[in-house]
Design a protein around this motif. Structure first.
Motif, PDB file in Angstrom:
ATOM      1  N   GLU A 118      44.718  36.639  45.487  1.00 26.15           N
ATOM      2  CA  GLU A 118      46.224  36.619  44.811  1.00 26.15           C
ATOM      3  C   GLU A 118      46.729  35.260  45.018  1.00 26.15           C
ATOM      4  O   GLU A 118      46.905  34.863  45.923  1.00 26.15           O
ATOM      5  N   SER A 119      47.128  34.507  43.841  1.00 20.52           N
ATOM      6  CA  SER A 119      47.607  33.238  43.850  1.00 20.52           C
ATOM      7  C   SER A 119      48.778  33.040  44.766  1.00 20.52           C
ATOM      8  O   SER A 119      48.497  31.925  45.601  1.00 20.52           O
ATOM      9  N   LEU A 120      49.753  33.975  44.695  1.00 19.93           N
ATOM     10  CA  LEU A 120      50.752  33.838  45.458  1.00 19.93           C
ATOM     11  C   LEU A 120      50.627  33.745  47.224  1.00 19.93           C
ATOM     12  O   LEU A 120      51.039  33.103  48.000  1.00 19.93           O
ATOM     13  N   PHE A 171      40.609  27.118  33.535  1.00 20.24           N
ATOM     14  CA  PHE A 171      41.682  27.168  32.883  1.00 20.24           C
ATOM     15  C   PHE A 171      42.627  28.254  33.172  1.00 20.24           C
ATOM     16  O   PHE A 171      43.373  28.497  32.347  1.00 20.24           O
ATOM     17  N   CYS A 172      42.460  28.822  34.197  1.00 24.22           N
ATOM     18  CA  CYS A 172      43.291  30.025  34.754  1.00 24.22           C
ATOM     19  C   CYS A 172      44.546  29.613  35.088  1.00 24.22           C
ATOM     20  O   CYS A 172      44.361  28.779  36.209  1.00 24.22           O
ATOM     21  N   PRO A 173      45.626  29.973  34.644  1.00 28.27           N
ATOM     22  CA  PRO A 173      47.035  29.394  35.116  1.00 28.27           C
ATOM     23  C   PRO A 173      47.268  29.920  36.916  1.00 28.27           C
ATOM     24  O   PRO A 173      47.911  29.253  37.550  1.00 28.27           O
ATOM     25  N   GLU A 229      31.076  37.533  32.768  1.00 23.47           N
ATOM     26  CA  GLU A 229      30.009  37.887  33.376  1.00 23.47           C
ATOM     27  C   GLU A 229      30.047  37.700  34.543  1.00 23.47           C
ATOM     28  O   GLU A 229      29.542  36.565  35.100  1.00 23.47           O
ATOM     29  N   LYS A 230      31.079  38.230  35.362  1.00 27.86           N
ATOM     30  CA  LYS A 230      31.019  38.032  36.820  1.00 27.86           C
ATOM     31  C   LYS A 230      29.681  38.156  37.579  1.00 27.86           C
ATOM     32  O   LYS A 230      29.330  39.037  37.523  1.00 27.86           O
ATOM     33  N   PRO A 231      29.626  36.961  38.677  1.00 25.15           N
ATOM     34  CA  PRO A 231      28.390  37.411  39.576  1.00 25.15           C
ATOM     35  C   PRO A 231      28.715  38.545  40.435  1.00 25.15           C
ATOM     36  O   PRO A 231      29.858  38.807  40.919  1.00 25.15           O
ATOM     37  N   GLN A 245      39.396  38.846  40.475  1.00 27.68           N
ATOM     38  CA  GLN A 245      39.905  37.729  39.705  1.00 27.68           C
ATOM     39  C   GLN A 245      40.040  36.680  40.330  1.00 27.68           C
ATOM     40  O   GLN A 245      40.020  36.947  41.897  1.00 27.68           O
ATOM     41  N   VAL A 246      40.443  35.536  39.897  1.00 29.33           N
ATOM     42  CA  VAL A 246      40.660  34.221  40.575  1.00 29.33           C
ATOM     43  C   VAL A 246      42.112  33.901  40.641  1.00 29.33           C
ATOM     44  O   VAL A 246      42.822  34.492  39.717  1.00 29.33           O
ATOM     45  N   PRO A 247      42.407  33.195  41.644  1.00 29.35           N
ATOM     46  CA  PRO A 247      41.947  32.412  42.418  1.00 29.35           C
ATOM     47  C   PRO A 247      41.445  33.256  43.829  1.00 29.35           C
ATOM     48  O   PRO A 247      42.170  34.255  43.976  1.00 29.35           O
TER      49      PRO A 247
HETATM   50  N1  LIG Z   1      47.946  38.401  39.890  1.00 25.14           N
HETATM   51  C1  LIG Z   1      46.820  37.491  40.143  1.00 25.14           C
HETATM   52  C2  LIG Z   1      46.424  37.365  38.587  1.00 25.14           C
HETATM   53  C3  LIG Z   1      45.031  36.307  38.663  1.00 25.14           C
HETATM   54  C4  LIG Z   1      44.293  36.670  36.962  1.00 25.14           C
HETATM   55  O1  LIG Z   1      44.985  37.398  36.078  1.00 25.14           O
HETATM   56  N2  LIG Z   1      43.182  35.745  37.049  1.00 25.14           N
HETATM   57  C5  LIG Z   1      42.462  35.952  35.696  1.00 25.14           C
HETATM   58  C6  LIG Z   1      42.036  34.543  35.140  1.00 25.14           C
HETATM   59  S1  LIG Z   1      43.500  33.855  34.663  1.00 25.14           S
HETATM   60  C7  LIG Z   1      41.245  36.674  36.172  1.00 25.14           C
HETATM   61  O2  LIG Z   1      40.747  36.233  37.040  1.00 25.14           O
HETATM   62  N3  LIG Z   1      40.849  37.508  35.161  1.00 25.14           N
HETATM   63  C8  LIG Z   1      39.450  38.321  35.276  1.00 25.14           C
HETATM   64  C9  LIG Z   1      39.847  39.747  35.259  1.00 25.14           C
HETATM   65  O3  LIG Z   1      40.914  40.074  35.410  1.00 25.14           O
HETATM   66  O4  LIG Z   1      38.869  40.369  35.152  1.00 25.14           O
HETATM   67  C10 LIG Z   1      47.080  36.150  40.780  1.00 25.14           C
HETATM   68  O5  LIG Z   1      48.267  36.175  40.817  1.00 25.14           O
HETATM   69  O6  LIG Z   1      46.290  35.725  41.432  1.00 25.14           O
END
Ligand SMILES: N[C@@H](CCC(=O)N[C@@H](CS)C(=O)NCC(=O)O)C(=O)O
Length: 240
Positions: free
Chosen positions: A82-84, A29-31, A56-58, A69-71
């Motif tokens: 970083e998505s971009l 569900f992550c945008p 609960e990250k591995p 963070q994902v992706p």
């Molecule tokens: N700036 C990052 C933002 C990515 C982001 O915020 N992902 C969230 C999920 S929607 C995440 O992984 N959150 C976990 C955390 O911050 O611990 C990108 O563009 O990839």
């Protein structure tokens, strides 16, 4: 094929993808991850996906990315996050059906619209969904005012021109979740105020890559409720 269920702390690290194989670490569900899923779908790139439990990250996930963070993409022992950045990397290593504009001025224009989105809309969007109830009327006005900049930047039929492109895919995930704004804060993005954006949303919903990556408004609302309760259900809708 790996399970779609989110992997948690204490789970065993999956073996690395084989030579030349691409892996995406995501959350359903992550945008931001959806930006990259849209690029992968539009380019038709074969890949596997491992979903991460973000509360609960591995341990092995945190070893791959300091940001946590994902992706995240992994290929041939190399990590990109970083998505971009992930999306430009995909166009770099799979140059067929290049989505990122090659023209420097067009690339700059698209980056500037994303910067406008970040500066004028994204923060208010988050405040509307997650913020305090009594602040919502003021925030709703700031959100609607900010969205006008994005409406004005829309070069029909798509942000990227005649076809959907990088800017369309990088903005879309938040528009897909607009039903949450309506339900949480009573803010509606109406056709009389935003004729170009509402027509663009209709067009986006018809694209096969968007159909392949999207969830319905009902599912977003259900996920949103779990998110607001502080216990995001990353596996919502998956079989036990
Ligand atoms: N700036 C990052 C933002 C990515 C982001 O915020 N992902 C969230 C999920 S929607 C995440 O992984 N959150 C976990 C955390 O911050 O611990 C990108 O563009 O990839």
């Amino acid at each position: 094929m790996p399970s779609e269920k989110a992997m948690k702390t204490g789970s065993a690290c999956p073996p690395p993808p084989g030579p030349g194989k691409l892996r995406l670490y995501s959350m359903r569900f992550c945008p931001y991850a959806e930006r990259t899923r849209l690029f992968l779908a539009a380019k038709g790139i074969e890949h596997e996906t491992i979903n991460i439990h973000l509360r609960e990250k591995p341990e092995w996930f945190l070893e791959k990315t300091p940001v946590g963070q994902v992706p995240v993409l992994e290929k041939d022992g190399k990590i990109v996050y970083e998505s971009l950045v992930c999306n430009e990397y995909l166009d770099g290593i799979y140059p067929d059906k290049c989505i990122t504009p090659r023209d420097p001025l067009e690339k700059a224009r698209q980056s500037m619209v994303l910067a406008l989105w970040d500066a004028k809309v994204a923060g208010f969007y988050n405040k509307l969904v997650f913020g305090k109830e009594d602040e919502r009327p003021a925030v709703a006005k700031q959100f609607v005012d900010g969205l006008q900049y994005i409406e004005n930047a829309l070069t029909q039929p798509f942000f990227s021109g005649d076809k959907a492109g990088a800017l369309d895919y990088n903005l879309w995930p938040w528009f897909e979740r607009f039903s949450m704004l309506k339900n949480c804060a009573g803010v509606e993005v109406s056709a009389d105020k935003f004729p170009k954006l509402t027509a663009w949303m209709e067009r986006m919903l018809e694209l096969p890559e968007v159909k392949a990556c999207s969830f319905s408004p009902e599912v977003h609302d259900q996920y949103g409720k779990t998110l607001l309760s502080g216990k995001s259900d990353y596996d919502l809708g998956l079989e036990e």
